[in-house]
Design a protein around this motif. Structure first.
Motif, mmCIF file in Angstrom:
data_model
loop_
_atom_site.group_PDB
_atom_site.id
_atom_site.type_symbol
_atom_site.label_atom_id
_atom_site.label_comp_id
_atom_site.label_asym_id
_atom_site.label_seq_id
_atom_site.Cartn_x
_atom_site.Cartn_y
_atom_site.Cartn_z
ATOM 1 N N GLU A 1 0.811 -1.208 0.000
ATOM 2 C CA GLU A 1 0.000 0.000 0.000
ATOM 3 C C GLU A 1 0.851 1.268 0.000
ATOM 4 O OE1 GLU A 1 -2.122 -3.010 2.740
ATOM 5 O OE2 GLU A 1 -0.113 -2.636 1.937
ATOM 6 N N ASP B 1 -8.330 -2.781 -1.693
ATOM 7 C CA ASP B 1 -7.362 -1.727 -1.372
ATOM 8 C C ASP B 1 -5.987 -2.260 -0.972
ATOM 9 O OD1 ASP B 1 -9.224 0.305 -1.883
ATOM 10 O OD2 ASP B 1 -10.011 0.204 0.158
ATOM 11 N N ASP C 1 -6.000 -5.014 -7.483
ATOM 12 C CA ASP C 1 -6.445 -4.473 -6.203
ATOM 13 C C ASP C 1 -7.289 -5.503 -5.473
ATOM 14 O OD1 ASP C 1 -8.668 -2.927 -4.557
ATOM 15 O OD2 ASP C 1 -6.930 -1.609 -4.694
#
Length: 354
Positions: free
Chosen positions: A106, A286, A283
């Protein structure tokens, strides 16, 4: 007449006796000249030594391709999810890894899956939480995976692999995982690697993951590749780095951002082989997921050369295969390897010597 006849017979007997006497004397004389029989000697015979000694048995280190004493690496590998946040540097134990995978996480940052087997350090870390691609990376190795937890769905995936899960905060790791006071949380979880391995001595050694040459000059990239002075890569707008060939050290030297990437002793991290794999990243709620089941473009750099190749991985438990443009298996140089899992949205370039 009778007297004469008797005398003749006497003379004949005398001559016969003389002949016999002479014959016997000759025999005795000959026997007296015969050499005496030698007495057997009990002295030891001189020994002979060729000077040749049987060399000790050897084996190939499964994750490095180096020659080692037979039986010296009959133990599991230890993989760990290693933090690469700036606050986690310098990491502990990266300089002694066999293989390091760098992956996108991330925020455009990266983390490592680092693997030790040839040399197990006293400590390694700092360890962080796992991501959805990590089961595909470590499954071919078996052995042990160290991490500090993660989303339950990812932990569940990792627990389904043929790898022993050593997780921070669990009862079975209470004696081998700890937080060092020298760093700030969450970048401070270290692992007592040798103690952890000793607790799992029954886990077997990993299978060989790549094909290796006997030495650097005979590796595929050194023999057939284009001369390479540097490798530049970018995972995102936040994370970029480079590898620079150092002929004197016979290795590529690692940099992150604008400076050298150093180990705990202040030495620049290095690699015998740098493998760049272009991957798609999807993805997962997220969370970036590097997709490793499939195939794509790759470059392998060894010995100051780089060869273009294709990578493929058929299943979670299969290792990554590297095939050059002729269809031949790429042979890495014997030594450590860093694998850059560069997203298709990222970039990679190779700089020729001036």
């Amino acid at each position: 007449m009778a007297v004469g006849h008797t005398s003749a017979r006497t003379r004949a007997r005398t001559r016969s006796l003389l002949v016999v006497t002479l014959a016997v004397g000759l025999v005795l004389s000959t026997a007296g000249c015969a050499p005496e029989k030698s007495t057997p000697s009990h002295a030891p015979s001189p020994s002979f030594s060729s000077g040749y000694h049987t060399p000790p048995a050897t084996a190939i280190a499964p994750l490095r391709g180096t020659t080692v004493p037979a039986g010296s690496l009959d133990h599991a590998s230890i993989a760990a999810k290693i933090d690469n946040h700036p606050a986690a540097r310098p990491q502990v134990g990266l300089e002694s890894t066999d293989i390091v995978y760098q992956e996108l996480v991330e925020g455009g940052l990266t983390r490592y899956v680092a693997v030790w087997q040839s040399t197990i350090p006293d400590l390694l870390g700092p360890v962080r939480s796992i991501r959805p691609m990590d089961p595909d990376i470590v499954s071919p190795l078996g052995g042990i995976i160290c991490y500090s937890g993660g989303q339950q769905r990812f932990v569940d995936l990792m627990r389904k692999t043929p790898v022993y899960n050593a997780i921070h905060g669990q009862p079975d790791t209470a004696s081998t995982f700890f937080r060092t006071p020298t760093r700030a949380a969450p970048h401070n979880v270290l692992v007592k690697a040798k103690e952890l391995l000793a607790q799992h001595a029954s886990i077997p050694a990993p299978a060989q993951q790549f094909a290796f040459s006997l030495d650097v000059p005979s590796s595929t990239a050194a023999k057939d590749g284009a001369r390479t002075a540097a490798i530049n890569y970018a995972f995102s707008g936040v994370t970029n780095g480079s590898w620079t060939w150092d002929a004197a050290k016979g290795a590529f030297l690692r940099s992150q951002g604008s400076g050298p990437d150093l180990d705990g002793a202040g030495a620049q991290l290095s690699a015998t082989n740098v493998v760049v794999i272009r991957v798609t990243v999807t993805d997962d709620h997220d969370v970036p997921k590097t997709n490793l089941i499939g195939s794509g473009e790759a470059w392998i750099s060894s010995g100051g050369g780089t060869v273009h190749a294709t990578w493929s991985k058929a299943s979670a438990t299969d290792p990554i295969r590297l095939i050059d443009g002729t269809g031949a298996t790429v042979r890495l140089a014997a030594g450590n390897t860093w694998i850059e899992l560069v997203p298709s949205a990222g970039s990679v370039s190779f700089v020729a010597p001036a």
